[in-house]
Design a protein around this motif. Structure first.
Motif, PDB file in Angstrom:
ATOM      1  N   ILE A   1     -10.045  -5.684  -6.407  1.00  0.00           N
ATOM      2  CA  ILE A   1      -8.742  -5.102  -6.731  1.00  0.00           C
ATOM      3  C   ILE A   1      -8.684  -3.652  -6.282  1.00  0.00           C
ATOM      4  CG2 ILE A   1      -7.170  -4.530  -8.607  1.00  0.00           C
ATOM      5  CD1 ILE A   1      -7.357  -7.483  -7.994  1.00  0.00           C
ATOM      6  N   ALA A   2      -9.782  -2.911  -6.477  1.00  0.00           N
ATOM      7  CA  ALA A   2      -9.806  -1.509  -6.064  1.00  0.00           C
ATOM      8  C   ALA A   2      -9.634  -1.372  -4.562  1.00  0.00           C
ATOM      9  CB  ALA A   2     -11.114  -0.862  -6.522  1.00  0.00           C
ATOM     10  N   ALA A   3     -10.270  -2.249  -3.790  1.00  0.00           N
ATOM     11  CA  ALA A   3     -10.134  -2.181  -2.335  1.00  0.00           C
ATOM     12  C   ALA A   3      -8.736  -2.585  -1.889  1.00  0.00           C
ATOM     13  CB  ALA A   3     -11.178  -3.079  -1.674  1.00  0.00           C
ATOM     14  N   ALA A   4      -8.115  -3.533  -2.583  1.00  0.00           N
ATOM     15  CA  ALA A   4      -6.784  -3.989  -2.189  1.00  0.00           C
ATOM     16  C   ALA A   4      -5.741  -2.893  -2.350  1.00  0.00           C
ATOM     17  CB  ALA A   4      -6.382  -5.221  -3.006  1.00  0.00           C
ATOM     18  N   PHE A   5      -5.887  -2.071  -3.384  1.00  0.00           N
ATOM     19  CA  PHE A   5      -4.901  -1.024  -3.659  1.00  0.00           C
ATOM     20  C   PHE A   5      -5.423   0.378  -3.376  1.00  0.00           C
ATOM     21  CE2 PHE A   5      -3.049  -4.480  -6.011  1.00  0.00           C
ATOM     22  CZ  PHE A   5      -1.693  -4.236  -6.000  1.00  0.00           C
ATOM     23  N   GLY A   6      -6.701   0.520  -3.052  1.00  0.00           N
ATOM     24  CA  GLY A   6      -7.261   1.847  -2.946  1.00  0.00           C
ATOM     25  C   GLY A   6      -7.274   2.552  -4.284  1.00  0.00           C
ATOM     26  N   ALA A   7      -7.527   1.783  -5.352  1.00  0.00           N
ATOM     27  CA  ALA A   7      -7.391   2.297  -6.720  1.00  0.00           C
ATOM     28  C   ALA A   7      -8.629   1.940  -7.530  1.00  0.00           C
ATOM     29  CB  ALA A   7      -6.141   1.709  -7.380  1.00  0.00           C
TER      30      ALA A   7
ATOM     31  N   LEU B   1      -2.636   0.996 -11.026  1.00  0.00           N
ATOM     32  CA  LEU B   1      -2.737   0.446  -9.671  1.00  0.00           C
ATOM     33  C   LEU B   1      -1.600   0.937  -8.783  1.00  0.00           C
ATOM     34  CD1 LEU B   1      -3.794  -3.269 -10.330  1.00  0.00           C
ATOM     35  CD2 LEU B   1      -5.154  -1.525  -9.182  1.00  0.00           C
ATOM     36  N   VAL B   2      -0.390   0.897  -9.299  1.00  0.00           N
ATOM     37  CA  VAL B   2       0.754   1.329  -8.493  1.00  0.00           C
ATOM     38  C   VAL B   2       0.700   2.831  -8.225  1.00  0.00           C
ATOM     39  CG1 VAL B   2       3.269   1.513  -8.441  1.00  0.00           C
ATOM     40  CG2 VAL B   2       2.195  -0.580  -9.283  1.00  0.00           C
ATOM     41  N   VAL B   3       0.348   3.611  -9.248  1.00  0.00           N
ATOM     42  CA  VAL B   3       0.298   5.060  -9.060  1.00  0.00           C
ATOM     43  C   VAL B   3      -0.803   5.436  -8.074  1.00  0.00           C
ATOM     44  CG1 VAL B   3      -0.182   7.247 -10.220  1.00  0.00           C
ATOM     45  CG2 VAL B   3       1.328   5.578 -11.290  1.00  0.00           C
ATOM     46  N   GLU B   4      -1.981   4.816  -8.209  1.00  0.00           N
ATOM     47  CA  GLU B   4      -3.064   5.116  -7.278  1.00  0.00           C
ATOM     48  C   GLU B   4      -2.761   4.575  -5.882  1.00  0.00           C
ATOM     49  OE1 GLU B   4      -7.335   5.570  -9.248  1.00  0.00           O
ATOM     50  OE2 GLU B   4      -6.512   3.576  -9.589  1.00  0.00           O
ATOM     51  N   GLY B   5      -2.153   3.394  -5.807  1.00  0.00           N
ATOM     52  CA  GLY B   5      -1.864   2.815  -4.504  1.00  0.00           C
ATOM     53  C   GLY B   5      -0.829   3.596  -3.723  1.00  0.00           C
ATOM     54  N   THR B   6       0.154   4.163  -4.422  1.00  0.00           N
ATOM     55  CA  THR B   6       1.192   4.953  -3.748  1.00  0.00           C
ATOM     56  C   THR B   6       0.854   6.435  -3.690  1.00  0.00           C
ATOM     57  OG1 THR B   6       2.399   5.197  -5.845  1.00  0.00           O
ATOM     58  CG2 THR B   6       2.989   3.326  -4.426  1.00  0.00           C
TER      59      THR B   6
END
Length: 426
Positions: free
Chosen positions: A45-51, A324-329
């Motif tokens: 999950i961390a790799a998918a979102f960079g989170a 996830l959204v905050v880290e991904g964006t």
């Protein structure tokens, strides 16, 4: 006797020192396997979102059955290593896998009068997520998890290939029929856009949404704002994508996501959910922007809120999705909208289809007896007397096998109290 000077009697050779048993090999215990599965899920999950933090929190909310300090630091180490490796291989993702631009920040007054609209869009996203869960559960019940496991790998691979061919064919047909040829803006980043039936330098907006990388399409859906280098980019139909194309994309992607969720090779859940929500939010944002031109509405903000809401409706997570959204964006300017989307989507989704997609998969798996942490909503107002059987059969401590079989055959309930008594008791 030794104190009195008498010799000790020798009873034989000394016994060898008892050695402690060797530790079990790695991954040979249930605890090791659980921890490695949790760490692997957090890393993925961390790799998918960079989170990295979002991956750990999602593992805490959805994956791990036992949570300890050791599991926490292992998940964090795995997530950090995954994100570090990802940024080394793809440096452009160092600023998040879903970077967007063009959406201006909102002041207190903007948030105050836009929150009801954002809440309505978030409720719609929660409904879309619940619709996916309902469709996924119905499809799993129809096909049957046990039947799927009993089929050969070749048959399941053929099914996956047929569904994939049908989805791709449908996407091509819809792109040719409903896609619009738009000019590529001068400030547009290179590498995005599919021409298909359009002559250069035009691009087909619907084909670009279907066949480009989902992360790029999501980023462009989130970028429908008023800070783009060309001020008129979101006036009329020139908003990266036409209103018609976004309206076609949402139900098509939702259907494809539902069909591919139970295949031998699943088509993913996170990015498709963001595409479904982003397109639905983009449509709602453009319509509201036209209806309320003086409010300064930005479709990209509605797209981000709706995308987060669909994730919440599918997974029923809250804290982890926000992170996830905050880290991904890589943007905290719109944290209030993301929080609103998580809360509203969970509330609305739970009213329509209780439980997330993982709970539904466990219930239809057939190999795991899954007990939900909370009762279904239908039982909130019921009492034990209203759900229990009126005439309950009981068993004595010792019963004849024929009598037990007869009771099990004739009764409709599945709980039989065992009572103490003699053989003459009735």
């Amino acid at each position: 006797r030794q104190a009195l000077g008498e010799p000790l009697l020798e009873s034989g050779p000394p016994l060898p020192a008892r050695r402690p048993p060797p530790p079990p090999p790695l991954l040979h215990s249930d605890a090791d396997r659980r921890e490695f599965v949790s760490a692997g899920a957090a890393a993925g999950i961390a790799a998918a979102f960079g989170a990295p933090i979002g991956g750990v929190l999602f593992c805490l909310e959805e994956v791990a059955t036992h949570w300890t300090r050791k599991v926490a630091w292992r998940c964090l180490a795995a997530a950090a290593a995954a994100v570090f490796t990802q940024t080394q291989l793809f440096p452009k993702w160092a600023s998040g896998v879903l970077p967007f631009h063009g959406v201006a920040g909102l002041d207190a007054w903007d948030w105050l009068h836009q929150l009801p609209l954002l809440a309505a869009v978030a409720a719609g996203g929660g409904v879309l997520g619940a619709a996916f869960n309902h469709g996924h559960a119905a499809l799993a019940a129809r096909t049957g998890a046990a039947a799927s496991r009993s089929r050969s790998i070749s048959a399941r691979a053929a099914t996956a290939g047929g569904v994939a061919a049908a989805i791709v064919t449908t996407m091509f047909a819809l792109s040719i029929t409903f896609g619009t040829c738009l000019d590529v803006p001068a400030w547009h980043d290179t590498g995005y856009g599919v021409a298909l039936t359009c002559a250069a330098p035009l691009y087909n907006d619907l084909a670009s949404l279907f066949f480009s990388a989902p992360t790029a399409s999501i980023s462009h859906l989130f970028s429908l704002g008023r800070l783009t280098p060309e001020a008129g980019v979101c006036r009329g139909e020139g908003c990266y994508f036409t209103l018609r194309s976004m309206a076609v994309l949402c139900p098509t992607y939702l259907a494809a996501m539902t069909l591919s969720s139970s295949l031998l090779v699943p088509g993913g859940l996170f990015m498709p959910a963001l595409v479904v929500g982003g397109s639905a939010g983009g449509v709602a944002g453009v319509l509201l922007m036209r209806a309320l031109p003086a409010w300064g509405l930005q479709p990209g903000l509605f797209a981000m809120v709706a995308g987060t809401a669909v994730l919440g409706g599918v997974f029923r997570s809250s804290l982890s999705l926000v992170v996830l959204v905050v880290e991904g964006t890589q943007s905290v300017k719109f944290l209030l909208g993301v929080l609103l989307a998580a809360v509203v989507s969970n509330f609305c989704g739970e009213r329509l289809h209780p439980g997330g997609v993982y709970e539904s998969q466990l219930e239809h798996d057939g190999r795991v007896v899954y007990l939900r942490p909370t009762p279904p909503p239908a039982l909130y107002t019921r009492t034990a007397g209203s759900v229990g059987a009126r005439a309950v059969w009981t068993f004595r401590e010792v019963e004849a096998a024929a009598y037990v079989v007869d009771v099990l055959t004739r009764t409709g309930h599945n709980g039989f109290p065992v009572v103490a008594g003699t053989s003459d008791d009735k």
